[in-house]
Every structure is written in C-alpha cells, then in structure tokens.
Design a protein around this motif. Sequence first.
Motif, PDB file in Angstrom:
ATOM      1  N   ARG A 179      14.845  -0.995  -9.188  1.00  0.00           N
ATOM      2  CA  ARG A 179      15.379  -0.614  -7.545  1.00  0.00           C
ATOM      3  C   ARG A 179      14.099  -0.659  -6.214  1.00  0.00           C
ATOM      4  O   ARG A 179      14.058  -0.302  -5.730  1.00  0.00           O
ATOM      5  CB  ARG A 179      15.334   1.653  -8.400  1.00  0.00           C
ATOM      6  CG  ARG A 179      15.723   2.220  -6.948  1.00  0.00           C
ATOM      7  CD  ARG A 179      16.101   3.457  -7.801  1.00  0.00           C
ATOM      8  NE  ARG A 179      16.383   4.379  -6.372  1.00  0.00           N
ATOM      9  CZ  ARG A 179      16.517   5.919  -6.617  1.00  0.00           C
ATOM     10  NH1 ARG A 179      16.527   6.406  -8.109  1.00  0.00           N
ATOM     11  NH2 ARG A 179      17.087   7.093  -5.692  1.00  0.00           N
ATOM     12  N   ILE A 180      12.998  -0.667  -7.406  1.00  0.00           N
ATOM     13  CA  ILE A 180      11.472  -0.529  -6.395  1.00  0.00           C
ATOM     14  C   ILE A 180      11.295  -1.684  -5.981  1.00  0.00           C
ATOM     15  O   ILE A 180      11.083  -2.342  -4.730  1.00  0.00           O
ATOM     16  CB  ILE A 180       9.915   0.102  -7.321  1.00  0.00           C
ATOM     17  CG1 ILE A 180      10.303   1.087  -7.345  1.00  0.00           C
ATOM     18  CG2 ILE A 180       8.898  -0.573  -6.519  1.00  0.00           C
ATOM     19  CD1 ILE A 180      10.428   2.239  -6.868  1.00  0.00           C
ATOM     20  N   VAL A 181      11.713  -3.313  -6.632  1.00  0.00           N
ATOM     21  CA  VAL A 181      12.001  -4.247  -6.171  1.00  0.00           C
ATOM     22  C   VAL A 181      12.841  -4.339  -5.023  1.00  0.00           C
ATOM     23  O   VAL A 181      12.670  -4.781  -4.301  1.00  0.00           O
ATOM     24  CB  VAL A 181      12.294  -5.727  -7.143  1.00  0.00           C
ATOM     25  CG1 VAL A 181      12.650  -6.776  -6.394  1.00  0.00           C
ATOM     26  CG2 VAL A 181      11.109  -5.188  -8.318  1.00  0.00           C
TER      27      VAL A 181
ATOM     28  N   LEU B 135       3.546   6.286 -11.043  1.00  0.00           N
ATOM     29  CA  LEU B 135       1.750   5.209 -11.661  1.00  0.00           C
ATOM     30  C   LEU B 135       0.778   5.124 -12.546  1.00  0.00           C
ATOM     31  O   LEU B 135       0.766   6.501 -11.795  1.00  0.00           O
ATOM     32  CB  LEU B 135       2.276   4.021 -10.603  1.00  0.00           C
ATOM     33  CG  LEU B 135       0.893   3.034 -10.313  1.00  0.00           C
ATOM     34  CD1 LEU B 135       1.626   1.826 -11.019  1.00  0.00           C
ATOM     35  CD2 LEU B 135       0.819   2.651  -8.958  1.00  0.00           C
ATOM     36  N   PRO B 136      -0.009   4.946 -13.907  1.00  0.00           N
ATOM     37  CA  PRO B 136      -1.129   5.217 -14.190  1.00  0.00           C
ATOM     38  C   PRO B 136      -2.156   5.170 -12.584  1.00  0.00           C
ATOM     39  O   PRO B 136      -2.114   4.208 -12.131  1.00  0.00           O
ATOM     40  CB  PRO B 136      -1.278   4.444 -15.292  1.00  0.00           C
ATOM     41  CG  PRO B 136      -0.514   4.259 -15.472  1.00  0.00           C
ATOM     42  CD  PRO B 136       1.218   3.804 -14.242  1.00  0.00           C
ATOM     43  N   ARG B 137      -3.189   6.677 -12.790  1.00  0.00           N
ATOM     44  CA  ARG B 137      -3.743   6.749 -12.039  1.00  0.00           C
ATOM     45  C   ARG B 137      -4.661   5.080 -11.404  1.00  0.00           C
ATOM     46  O   ARG B 137      -5.239   4.958 -10.878  1.00  0.00           O
ATOM     47  CB  ARG B 137      -4.260   8.126 -11.829  1.00  0.00           C
ATOM     48  CG  ARG B 137      -4.951   8.594 -10.286  1.00  0.00           C
ATOM     49  CD  ARG B 137      -5.959   9.778 -10.611  1.00  0.00           C
ATOM     50  NE  ARG B 137      -7.014   9.992  -9.928  1.00  0.00           N
ATOM     51  CZ  ARG B 137      -6.918  10.527  -8.449  1.00  0.00           C
ATOM     52  NH1 ARG B 137      -5.991  11.333  -8.515  1.00  0.00           N
ATOM     53  NH2 ARG B 137      -7.795  11.044  -8.385  1.00  0.00           N
ATOM     54  N   ARG B 138      -5.076   5.176 -12.866  1.00  0.00           N
ATOM     55  CA  ARG B 138      -6.082   3.892 -12.778  1.00  0.00           C
ATOM     56  C   ARG B 138      -5.348   2.796 -11.917  1.00  0.00           C
ATOM     57  O   ARG B 138      -6.155   2.278 -11.992  1.00  0.00           O
ATOM     58  CB  ARG B 138      -6.550   3.774 -14.296  1.00  0.00           C
ATOM     59  CG  ARG B 138      -7.437   2.715 -15.032  1.00  0.00           C
ATOM     60  CD  ARG B 138      -7.768   2.857 -15.868  1.00  0.00           C
ATOM     61  NE  ARG B 138      -9.024   2.159 -16.023  1.00  0.00           N
ATOM     62  CZ  ARG B 138     -10.056   1.905 -17.325  1.00  0.00           C
ATOM     63  NH1 ARG B 138      -9.935   2.820 -18.109  1.00  0.00           N
ATOM     64  NH2 ARG B 138     -11.092   1.074 -17.412  1.00  0.00           N
ATOM     65  N   ALA B 139      -4.747   2.798 -12.854  1.00  0.00           N
ATOM     66  CA  ALA B 139      -3.538   1.301 -12.334  1.00  0.00           C
ATOM     67  C   ALA B 139      -3.315   1.779 -10.667  1.00  0.00           C
ATOM     68  O   ALA B 139      -3.266  -0.193  -9.831  1.00  0.00           O
ATOM     69  CB  ALA B 139      -2.327   1.335 -12.676  1.00  0.00           C
ATOM     70  N   GLY B 140      -2.938   3.093 -10.362  1.00  0.00           N
ATOM     71  CA  GLY B 140      -2.933   2.447  -8.542  1.00  0.00           C
ATOM     72  C   GLY B 140      -4.201   1.985  -7.824  1.00  0.00           C
ATOM     73  O   GLY B 140      -3.613   2.281  -7.044  1.00  0.00           O
TER      74      GLY B 140
ATOM     75  N   VAL C 196       0.624  -1.392   0.314  1.00  0.00           N
ATOM     76  CA  VAL C 196      -0.061  -0.195  -0.272  1.00  0.00           C
ATOM     77  C   VAL C 196       0.855   1.017   0.137  1.00  0.00           C
ATOM     78  O   VAL C 196       0.640   1.936  -0.437  1.00  0.00           O
ATOM     79  CB  VAL C 196      -1.206   0.298   1.474  1.00  0.00           C
ATOM     80  CG1 VAL C 196      -1.908   1.493   1.208  1.00  0.00           C
ATOM     81  CG2 VAL C 196      -1.564  -1.385   0.570  1.00  0.00           C
ATOM     82  N   LEU C 197       1.294   1.147   0.645  1.00  0.00           N
ATOM     83  CA  LEU C 197       2.914   2.297   0.836  1.00  0.00           C
ATOM     84  C   LEU C 197       3.528   2.731  -0.640  1.00  0.00           C
ATOM     85  O   LEU C 197       3.957   3.652  -1.252  1.00  0.00           O
ATOM     86  CB  LEU C 197       4.003   2.224   1.685  1.00  0.00           C
ATOM     87  CG  LEU C 197       4.944   3.432   1.688  1.00  0.00           C
ATOM     88  CD1 LEU C 197       4.306   4.625   2.577  1.00  0.00           C
ATOM     89  CD2 LEU C 197       6.075   2.516   3.158  1.00  0.00           C
ATOM     90  N   LEU C 198       3.869   1.203  -1.078  1.00  0.00           N
ATOM     91  CA  LEU C 198       4.427   1.652  -2.557  1.00  0.00           C
ATOM     92  C   LEU C 198       3.408   2.562  -3.061  1.00  0.00           C
ATOM     93  O   LEU C 198       4.046   3.344  -4.031  1.00  0.00           O
ATOM     94  CB  LEU C 198       4.477  -0.218  -3.214  1.00  0.00           C
ATOM     95  CG  LEU C 198       5.678  -0.077  -4.561  1.00  0.00           C
ATOM     96  CD1 LEU C 198       6.873   0.889  -4.476  1.00  0.00           C
ATOM     97  CD2 LEU C 198       5.302  -1.595  -4.687  1.00  0.00           C
ATOM     98  N   VAL C 199       2.634   1.758  -3.451  1.00  0.00           N
ATOM     99  CA  VAL C 199       1.784   1.970  -4.779  1.00  0.00           C
ATOM    100  C   VAL C 199       1.190   3.682  -4.305  1.00  0.00           C
ATOM    101  O   VAL C 199       1.449   4.576  -5.036  1.00  0.00           O
ATOM    102  CB  VAL C 199       0.365   1.083  -4.671  1.00  0.00           C
ATOM    103  CG1 VAL C 199      -0.621   2.326  -4.918  1.00  0.00           C
ATOM    104  CG2 VAL C 199       0.724  -0.062  -4.769  1.00  0.00           C
ATOM    105  N   ALA C 200       0.792   3.908  -3.078  1.00  0.00           N
ATOM    106  CA  ALA C 200       0.608   5.296  -2.412  1.00  0.00           C
ATOM    107  C   ALA C 200       2.033   6.389  -2.752  1.00  0.00           C
ATOM    108  O   ALA C 200       1.424   7.038  -3.239  1.00  0.00           O
ATOM    109  CB  ALA C 200       0.198   5.247  -1.061  1.00  0.00           C
ATOM    110  N   VAL C 201       2.935   5.792  -2.841  1.00  0.00           N
ATOM    111  CA  VAL C 201       4.157   6.784  -2.984  1.00  0.00           C
ATOM    112  C   VAL C 201       4.422   6.426  -4.399  1.00  0.00           C
ATOM    113  O   VAL C 201       4.733   8.019  -5.226  1.00  0.00           O
ATOM    114  CB  VAL C 201       5.690   6.241  -2.615  1.00  0.00           C
ATOM    115  CG1 VAL C 201       6.957   7.024  -2.671  1.00  0.00           C
ATOM    116  CG2 VAL C 201       5.755   6.420  -1.305  1.00  0.00           C
ATOM    117  N   LEU C 202       4.098   5.901  -5.648  1.00  0.00           N
ATOM    118  CA  LEU C 202       3.757   5.947  -6.547  1.00  0.00           C
ATOM    119  C   LEU C 202       2.902   6.732  -7.512  1.00  0.00           C
ATOM    120  O   LEU C 202       3.288   7.158  -7.909  1.00  0.00           O
ATOM    121  CB  LEU C 202       4.201   4.613  -7.478  1.00  0.00           C
ATOM    122  CG  LEU C 202       5.546   2.993  -6.702  1.00  0.00           C
ATOM    123  CD1 LEU C 202       5.210   2.472  -7.921  1.00  0.00           C
ATOM    124  CD2 LEU C 202       6.759   4.229  -7.577  1.00  0.00           C
ATOM    125  N   LEU C 203       2.299   6.781  -6.945  1.00  0.00           N
ATOM    126  CA  LEU C 203       0.806   7.717  -7.633  1.00  0.00           C
ATOM    127  C   LEU C 203       1.221   9.286  -7.027  1.00  0.00           C
ATOM    128  O   LEU C 203       0.928  10.427  -8.130  1.00  0.00           O
ATOM    129  CB  LEU C 203      -0.448   7.971  -6.490  1.00  0.00           C
ATOM    130  CG  LEU C 203      -0.710   6.050  -6.874  1.00  0.00           C
ATOM    131  CD1 LEU C 203      -2.265   5.909  -6.236  1.00  0.00           C
ATOM    132  CD2 LEU C 203      -1.471   6.212  -8.683  1.00  0.00           C
TER     133      LEU C 203
END
Length: 526
Positions: free
Chosen positions: A279-281, A184-189, A172-179
Amino acid sequence: MAIRLWLFRYHAGPVANPDETGYLIAARWLAGGPGADFSGSTLYQGGYALLLVPVYWVTSDPAVVYRLVVAVGSMAAAGAFPLAYLLLRRLEMGRRAALAVAFAAGLAPALLLFSGLALVDAILPTLVLGWLLAVHDLAGKGSAWAGAAGAGLSAFAMAVHLRGMVILAVFVLLVAVLLVAKRLPRRAGLAALAVAGAVALAGMSLNGALSAELYPGGPRDLAGLLISRLTSLDGQAWAVSGAIGQLWYLIAGTWGLAGVGLASAAVAVARRSTPHGHRIVAATLLLTTLGIAYASSAALPDEHRVGNYVYGRYLACVAVAWILAGVIALARARRVTVLRHGLTAATLLAATGGLAAWYAADRLRTYAFIAFDFPEASYLSGVRDALDMTATSTAALILLACLTAVSLLPRRHRLPALAAVLAAINIAFAADLAPKSAPAPGKDWLPYPPPGRVAVDRQVKWHVRVPLTYRVWWTRLEMYDSTPPSGACTAIVPAEAGPPPTPWIPTGEGGVRMGWVSWSNPSCRS
C-alpha cells in the motif's frame, strides 16, 4: 546492455542539445577540464555529471568520451532488470514469473530511448526502481538500512534533476507520516531523515559550485516561473493541462499498462486489506507521478513547441514501475476484473488525451514538432513529422487489447503470455528505433578548429555554439562582441559577418547553409 549498445552504435557526440552538452561540460569541469559559460540557460545539475567524471579520467577525446558515456548509460539502464525482479519478488510474484516480467519490462522504451544519450534520463528509471524497493522495505520491515538507502537515493535524485525534488519531498512526507502513525521505528525514521538531509546538502553544495562556474550570469529562473504559474489561474490551467498531457503520453507509451497500474494502485491505496508495504509503495508511486507531472509542467517555459502540451520524457522515470504495476494487476485479477482494468485504462487514455488536445487546440498543429520528443507516439501512429493523438491512442488501445486478451488465459499461463507479448511489443519498438544505415563518412556541419585558443562571436547561433563547446575539449571558448581577442587562434563568426579585420584571414570553411564561417590568426601561438 548489448541491445542498447547496438541501438546507439553510431552515436559519437551529443544530439539532444543543449541538454547533453550541459551535462558533459559539467562532468568535464568536475574532472578538472575547461568549463563554459551557459548563463541564462537551464541549470544542468551536477549529480548525473558526477557519475561521468571517471570517464574524463580515462580520456579527453570527445568521441571516445561519448562512447564511454553511452556504455555508462547502458549499464545503468540494464541495472533496472535485477531491481525490477527484486521489486516483483517483494510484491509476491514467483521467481520464474518475476524473471520473465522483469526482462520484458527491461526492454521498455523508457530504458532504451535515453540509455544511449548523455542525459539524466538514462539513470532515473533505475534509480526510481531502487528507491521504491527501499521504500517497500522501510515501510514493510522498518529496516534502517532501507531507510538510509531510500533517503540517499531520493536526495541524490534532487541533486540530479528538479524532478528529484518531488521524489525527496514524497520520501520525507512518507517518513514523517509513518513516524506520526507509529508505523516506523523512531530510530530508523530519524536516521533516514538525517541521511536525506546530509546528501541533499552535499548535492546543493555541488550544484552551487557548478552554477557559480558554468553559469556566472545565473541560470534560467525556473523557480520564478514556477511561482508565477502556481499563483495565477492561467498558470494553473497551463500546469494542470500539461500534467494531463504527460499522463496521456505515459499511458500510451506503456501500451496502456500505466493506465491499468494507475487505477489498480489507487484501489490498493484505498483498500485497507492491502498489505502495508504494498500500500505504501502504491501511494508513493502515485504521489511521485502526479507531483512530477504537475511540477514539471508548471516550471516548463512556453517554447512554442508541441511538447509544451503533451510530453513523455519527464514521466519516463516512473514508466517502468507502472509497467510492472499494470502487469501485476492483470496477472492477479479475475477475468471480469481483467476486463474492468482494460476498460478503465482505455477510459483514462481517452480522457487525458481529450483534455490535453482540447486545451492545446490548434497549437498541436501550428507549434514546432520535435520528433525527439515523441518516439513512442511516432512508433504507434507511424507519423514522423507531427503528433497524431488519435492514431497514437488507437494503436495504444489495440496493444492494450492484446495484453488484456492474454490476461484472460488460465492463471498458470497468464504471466508467461503477458511477458511474451510485452517483450514482443518492446522489441518491435527497438527495431523501429534502430538506425537504418550508418551515417555518411566525413566531417559534419560543425566547425573543427585546430588546437589553440578559440573565440566565438556572440551572434553565432546556439545550435552551433553549444555543441562546439563540447568539441573544443582543450580550452574554454572565448565569447566576444565585434572583434576577436588578439591572442586567439581561431574565430567562429556568423556567415554574414563580412571580411575579417587585420591580421585575421578567412579559412574557407563553413558557409551560409551551415550558419558560420571561421577565421584564422596567423600570429597566434597555439
């Protein structure tokens, strides 16, 4: 898979109690069978048990159920091989090299030790590899499908074990940071977050129903223990030292490769030139490892055993990923950097081991040593009845030196040599783990009650009562105080219980050495 089935060919019932029995009874109840009362015990969550439900649709015989569960665990662990291959390919390793390294890593202790047991650890390493693969594709390609897969796997991990809460929180933290960073595309996140929320709610509902039925008096309050540890200096010292002890075991139990991986992952995260997905992994795996080590140690009750201070099982779920990271780092580095990697890993092993031993002090010798907690350490040190951290570290350093030495070969020979040495070490561990002879034929020391209602005196020790819960598959055990229920057919009582009340008669089974005797009710109707 064949290696795993061979290793555990003599397993016909739970050996790691109460954990295995907790998961097996949860699966039995979910399949419509009788439950049990585990009030006051750790809540064995329903996500893993849900995967075992189809086994109970096939048979209710405990021995056959267990053999099928071993097959399920072996298949799950074997599934790490193709996922490791795909992850290595994402990290730009060639096909042949990726096949060889994935096969060697698939023989790692983390994928052998638990695959033949009814434990969540049989599936977690494979789940983590699949999750990391999804994280890479989500971060690198912005794939909505990868986001949904990563969300579903992380939320399912939460339904499986408390370690999954860390996995879900990191995702969840990862997706939030990428958004927020617009990487990260908003729709995918948003789709990923929605899937995570839906699966997490389903898992919470499942565990809530399981808790109400199998823990009517409530499970052990690990959350309260966690909060008390996090809000006191002594608790923080316990949590941090336990986490350090887990990191030492992770490095030693991967023959030093996790130390190489940890150091190289930290460098990859700090270096801006690292490809975004890689890097993200690396950051995800680092955060997950440190989070699991810290949180699991903070929530671990003090059971006066050596494993409270040095423990490998909780980080076994990330061990294979760190083996892959270590191999990649050694395979791609220049010779000078290879030596630097080896030295850094050795330093991490010595530092974490020294700090863990300093905090635990003489408790490593005076507290209970449970051999099941230390299979890799026993293999490395040759000591089977105690934890010898010095001998374990020395042996791990020797194996690390071997892996470092072959990494000095020309690059075209390096990966095949690394894979071969890693496979040889893992196969030697499997040979050490393998049973040396078949168990003695005949009955074991537990009760074998006949069909009918079975009652158990609350004074009977848990190591008899818990496995009996699984053995008695046709009915729920009836716990009682003082006098057995009149309608029961068999009563299991402490060995020192004395003569039975009328109309009960002793069966002659059990004894002082076994810790129980049984009574039979002639008037019962089974």
